[in-house]
Design an enzyme around this catalytic site. Sequence first.
Site, short mmCIF file in Angstrom:
data_model
loop_
_atom_site.label_atom_id
_atom_site.label_comp_id
_atom_site.label_asym_id
_atom_site.label_seq_id
_atom_site.Cartn_x
_atom_site.Cartn_y
_atom_site.Cartn_z
N ILE A 25 -0.43 4.23 -9.47
CA ILE A 25 1.00 3.97 -9.54
C ILE A 25 1.54 3.81 -8.12
O ILE A 25 1.26 4.63 -7.24
CB ILE A 25 1.77 5.12 -10.22
CG1 ILE A 25 1.12 5.52 -11.56
CG2 ILE A 25 3.23 4.74 -10.40
CD1 ILE A 25 1.16 4.46 -12.62
N LYS A 26 2.31 2.75 -7.92
CA LYS A 26 3.03 2.57 -6.66
C LYS A 26 4.50 2.84 -6.93
O LYS A 26 5.10 2.25 -7.83
CB LYS A 26 2.83 1.15 -6.12
CG LYS A 26 3.64 0.84 -4.85
CD LYS A 26 3.37 -0.58 -4.37
CE LYS A 26 4.22 -0.94 -3.16
NZ LYS A 26 3.95 -2.32 -2.66
#
EC number: 2.3.1.245
Length: 291
Positions: free
Chosen positions: A202-203
């Site tokens: 996840i960014k």
Amino acid sequence: MADLDDIKDGKDFHTDKPQTNTLFALKGCGALDWGMQSRLARIFNPKTRKTVMLAFDHGYFQGPTTGLERIDINIAPLFEYADVLMCTRGILRSVVPPAINKPVVLRASGANSILTELSNEAVAVAMDDAVRLNSCAAAAQVYIGSEHEHQSIKNIIQLIDAGLRVGMPIMAVTGVGKDMARDQRYFSLATRIAAEMGAQIIKTYYVDKGFERIAAGCPVPIVIAGGKKLLEREALEMCYQAIDQGASGVDMGRNIFQSEDPVAMIKAVHAVVHHNETAERAYELFLSEKG
């Protein structure tokens, strides 16, 4: 027919020692297939379990923004200092030298621009092309709370399903819905939804209050976006705080390539992420490296 005259019977089987399996201890990856873990081990340093990604995919919706007018002149000199390159397939094929031998996170969503609603994206790359380009992961935006939330989640699900078939990790990038505050509650919601859908990375954005709760509540690695251009000292402080509070790395663009000295800046970021340097010491490194 094989020549069997000189075959010797094996004797050294070490029957007193059970086979050991070396685990790649990255958050949330224990049940993933070998190929997917292998790709993740190229993205995240197996010793530090951290990464410094260089993001220069902004042109897919912003066009030739400041610092990205000429990738070959402004960005190519940074390749050797990054752990991972994040870009579109158009830039990868046209500008990035194959011999650079860096893992690539491929931008796989698009079909929007800064002139229209940003959340109105589609899957823009077929998984077989991501494999053909030897990508180590594919990335797409997810816009929780936006007008096109449903479609953006469907895009991620489509990529995750395709990625599982070929061992390709998917990085979900949390875009911010226009009516949502950039706070811990929002990013806890957005990151958890993306992880629950099956994204392997996840960014998201760093927030001053409660980021450790965002990281703890997300069962897969989080890398932080650099966001808007900050002063170098401030950007390094953001990096330090994010890593200290549970992030597994950074995916920075403007805070590196728009810096006064991009090479010095990416070296300073690397020192924070992989060597646990404080922001103060990293800034001193930046000043000493600055041309």
